[in-house]
Design a protein around this motif. Structure first.
Motif, PDB file in Angstrom:
ATOM      1  N   ILE A  13     -39.787  38.955 121.474  1.00 18.57           N
ATOM      2  CA  ILE A  13     -41.221  38.854 121.220  1.00 18.57           C
ATOM      3  C   ILE A  13     -41.806  40.263 121.143  1.00 18.57           C
ATOM      4  O   ILE A  13     -41.679  41.061 122.048  1.00 18.57           O
ATOM      5  N   ILE A  14     -42.488  40.545 120.033  1.00 19.74           N
ATOM      6  CA  ILE A  14     -42.952  41.907 119.791  1.00 19.74           C
ATOM      7  C   ILE A  14     -44.404  41.909 119.319  1.00 19.74           C
ATOM      8  O   ILE A  14     -44.941  40.880 118.918  1.00 19.74           O
ATOM      9  N   PRO A  15     -45.077  43.057 119.350  1.00 21.52           N
ATOM     10  CA  PRO A  15     -46.482  43.125 118.988  1.00 21.52           C
ATOM     11  C   PRO A  15     -46.738  42.752 117.535  1.00 21.52           C
ATOM     12  O   PRO A  15     -45.871  42.860 116.683  1.00 21.52           O
ATOM     13  N   ALA A  16     -47.961  42.327 117.273  1.00 22.96           N
ATOM     14  CA  ALA A  16     -48.325  41.940 115.915  1.00 22.96           C
ATOM     15  C   ALA A  16     -48.342  43.145 114.990  1.00 22.96           C
ATOM     16  O   ALA A  16     -48.735  44.241 115.355  1.00 22.96           O
ATOM     17  N   THR A  17     -47.877  42.942 113.755  1.00 19.65           N
ATOM     18  CA  THR A  17     -47.902  43.979 112.734  1.00 19.65           C
ATOM     19  C   THR A  17     -48.285  43.345 111.419  1.00 19.65           C
ATOM     20  O   THR A  17     -48.210  42.127 111.241  1.00 19.65           O
ATOM     21  N   ALA A  18     -48.677  44.149 110.462  1.00 23.91           N
ATOM     22  CA  ALA A  18     -49.052  43.641 109.144  1.00 23.91           C
ATOM     23  C   ALA A  18     -47.840  43.067 108.430  1.00 23.91           C
ATOM     24  O   ALA A  18     -46.781  43.659 108.422  1.00 23.91           O
ATOM     25  N   GLU A  19     -47.999  41.876 107.833  1.00 21.94           N
ATOM     26  CA  GLU A  19     -46.911  41.227 107.126  1.00 21.94           C
ATOM     27  C   GLU A  19     -47.519  40.391 106.016  1.00 21.94           C
ATOM     28  O   GLU A  19     -48.614  39.860 106.160  1.00 21.94           O
ATOM     29  N   THR A  20     -46.825  40.291 104.890  1.00 25.70           N
ATOM     30  CA  THR A  20     -47.380  39.616 103.725  1.00 25.70           C
ATOM     31  C   THR A  20     -46.998  38.152 103.650  1.00 25.70           C
ATOM     32  O   THR A  20     -47.552  37.420 102.855  1.00 25.70           O
ATOM     33  N   MET A  21     -46.026  37.692 104.451  1.00 25.70           N
ATOM     34  CA  MET A  21     -45.578  36.319 104.374  1.00 25.70           C
ATOM     35  C   MET A  21     -46.448  35.418 105.255  1.00 25.70           C
ATOM     36  O   MET A  21     -46.677  35.710 106.430  1.00 25.70           O
ATOM     37  N   ASP A  75     -41.947  47.881 122.488  1.00 22.22           N
ATOM     38  CA  ASP A  75     -42.658  48.784 121.572  1.00 22.22           C
ATOM     39  C   ASP A  75     -41.863  49.072 120.308  1.00 22.22           C
ATOM     40  O   ASP A  75     -42.212  49.984 119.545  1.00 22.22           O
ATOM     41  N   LEU A  76     -40.796  48.319 120.064  1.00 20.09           N
ATOM     42  CA  LEU A  76     -40.031  48.446 118.827  1.00 20.09           C
ATOM     43  C   LEU A  76     -40.478  47.319 117.907  1.00 20.09           C
ATOM     44  O   LEU A  76     -40.076  46.170 118.065  1.00 20.09           O
ATOM     45  N   SER A  77     -41.318  47.650 116.937  1.00 16.07           N
ATOM     46  CA  SER A  77     -42.000  46.647 116.127  1.00 16.07           C
ATOM     47  C   SER A  77     -41.294  46.404 114.801  1.00 16.07           C
ATOM     48  O   SER A  77     -40.722  47.320 114.202  1.00 16.07           O
TER      49      SER A  77
END
Length: 494
Positions: free
Chosen positions: A8-16, A227-229
């Motif tokens: 489980i990792i922090p939210a990041t920008a993604e197009t899907m 912190d590895l996104s």
């Protein structure tokens, strides 16, 4: 896979879109042999996938998690999938677990015991490294009837020499730099009191898993990867092009030696490694067939390796009679959760095994070969297991078939799998299908992508795959960040 909380990792920008990711995973489960998609549920929120439901064995659960991790747009997977399998008497299950550990050429020498109660296996004992512990888990997961594992009492022995925090950090950075699956330039490593903290970015959830596993290999007590996104832009082929720059042959040799040494199956082998302009030759002896296979696989994952010539000879440490090898192969096949319900015959000649039988799918046929190759003493395996003729794709493509567009549909399924694959979606791959046989042409960045393209074609339903994909050769000085000219392309073995 590492423990679920690490995924489980922090939210990041993604197009899907989440709905598209969920639908893609469900469709992949539907086409995946060895999984019952009706028993699995999928939900996605901001790229984080949650799997619930049931499988009938531990390998299938791992398979479902790995499929979801490799889907484009997925940033992490949390799984609460349970294993439900027909109950087996504790004594029978414990016998099979102990037999699997004893018959495996590597774990047979480990001081590990397993006890079974209601499908739950408790492992106790001592291993020398994290990699050895993972190998034990893989072996036991492959026993029919095991529903879960308890490993708190399976300890890793600490040697007299313990790496300092600085040494752990340096080792991790070097391993990441030489691993073709990881863009090490985007990953930062910090170690405090043997706890490794990873930060930065990776392109896929699978790549993130690779980074965590590499950190554990160095002797880390714990790995913090919060912190590895996973970020979409880190998938860019152009961004990764510098990773494939030419390396000196001497450095490649040392890196390959290190990879082979870290694999617990090959540590007692006498392997000679040579390299010439990125072409690696493996010679010498290994103690078992699985070690020979994994040595070639591991060498291909080293940066700068363009081809591998595997000249390793299998020389068991102890002479095993053909009758004993035959019995070990039959026992391993009977234990296996995927093929244990089929009937097989095995004939032996001077350590070479020939397996006959019939299964339902190509996936099961390949599984038979893998299981047989893991037996102690076997030098080679001829897999003559057949599939029913009516189940083969070419049978559906004959004139008068109820589905005359089967080749067209198969090609579409393969392309769909490539589109949703985090590692293949931007590769230059053309797909053609004739009578159930898929032909792949074009280029890919590295050998893992080439191998994955073949796997995806088989998983989509291809009866055979001709992989003519060319692997882009490493860029020389001044070429980093660009595709090399066509004459520098290399073609790896299928």
């Amino acid at each position: 896979m590492i423990a679920p909380h690490l995924l489980i990792i922090p939210a990041t920008a993604e197009t899907m879109a989440d709905a598209d990711i969920t639908m893609a995973i469900k469709r992949l489960f539907t086409n995946q042999k060895g999984l019952n998609e009706h028993l699995l549920d999928v939900a996605t929120h901001e790229g984080l996938v949650t799997l619930t439901g049931f499988t009938d064995n531990l390998l299938a659960r791992q398979r479902a998690e790995d499929i979801a991790l490799a889907v484009r747009g997925v940033r992490g997977v949390a799984s609460t999938v349970a294993v439900r399998t027909p109950a087996r008497p504790d004594a029978d299950l414990q016998r099979d677990v102990c037999g699997a550990l004893a018959d495996d050429p590597a774990t047979g020498d480990y001081q590990v015991q397993g006890t079974a109660a209601g499908g739950v296996v408790t492992l106790t004992g001592m291993v020398q490294s994290w990699a050895e512990k993972q190998l034990v888990l893989r072996v036991v997961q492959g026993v029919r009837g095991v529903t879960s594992l308890l490993t708190e009492d399976l300890a890793i022995q600490k040697g007299e020499i313990v790496n300092s925090d600085e040494e752990i950090t340096i080792q991790i950075q070097e391993l990441l730099d030489w691993d073709v699956r990881v863009n090490s330039a985007l990953v930062q490593v910090c170690t405090t009191e043997s706890v490794v903290h990873l930060s930065g970015t990776v392109g896929t959830a699978t790549e993130r898993d690779h980074v965590v596993a590499i950190a554990y290999q160095t002797g880390a007590a714990h790995v913090d990867a919060r912190d590895l996104s996973v970020v979409y832009w880190a998938l860019s082929s152009e961004l990764r092009r510098g990773k494939f720059a030419l390396r000196a042959d001497e450095a490649i040799v040392e890196a390959v030696r290190g990879v082979l040494h870290r694999n617990p199956r090959g540590r007692c082998s006498e392997t000679l490694v040579q390299a010439h302009e990125g072409v690696v030759t493996l010679a010498g002896t290994v103690s078992n067939l699985r070690a020979r296979q994994e040595a070639e696989h591991d060498a291909r994952l080293v940066v700068g390796v363009t081809e591998v010539h595997n000249l390793l000879k299998v020389r068991p440490r102890h002479l095993v009679p053909d009758a004993a090898i035959r019995q070990a192969i039959l026992a391993a096949l009977a234990r296996d959760p995927y093929v244990g319900h089929f009937y097989f015959t095995v004939s032996m000649s001077n350590g070479q095994a020939t397996v006959h039988g019939q299964v339902d799918h190509a996936f099961e046929r390949e599984r038979v070969g893998d299981v047989a190759a893991g037996a102690s003493g076997v030098l080679a395996v001829a897999n003559l297991v057949a599939e029913p003729a009516e189940a083969r794709p070419e049978a559906l493509a004959r004139p008068g078939s109820p589905d005359p567009d089967s080749d067209y549909a198969l090609a579409g399924r393969i392309r769909e799998r490539h589109f949703w694959s985090a590692s293949l979606h931007d590769q230059d791959i053309a797909v053609q299908v004739s009578h159930g046989r898929a032909t792949l042409t074009g280029t890919v960045d590295s050998w893992p992508e080439r191998q994955q393209a073949t796997i995806e074609a088989y998983e989509a339903g291809a009866h055979d795959v001709s992989n003519h994909l060319l692997v882009l050769a490493p860029a020389g000085p001044g070429q980093q960040g660009t595709h090399p000219p066509a004459h520098l392309l290399t073609n790896a073995h299928r």
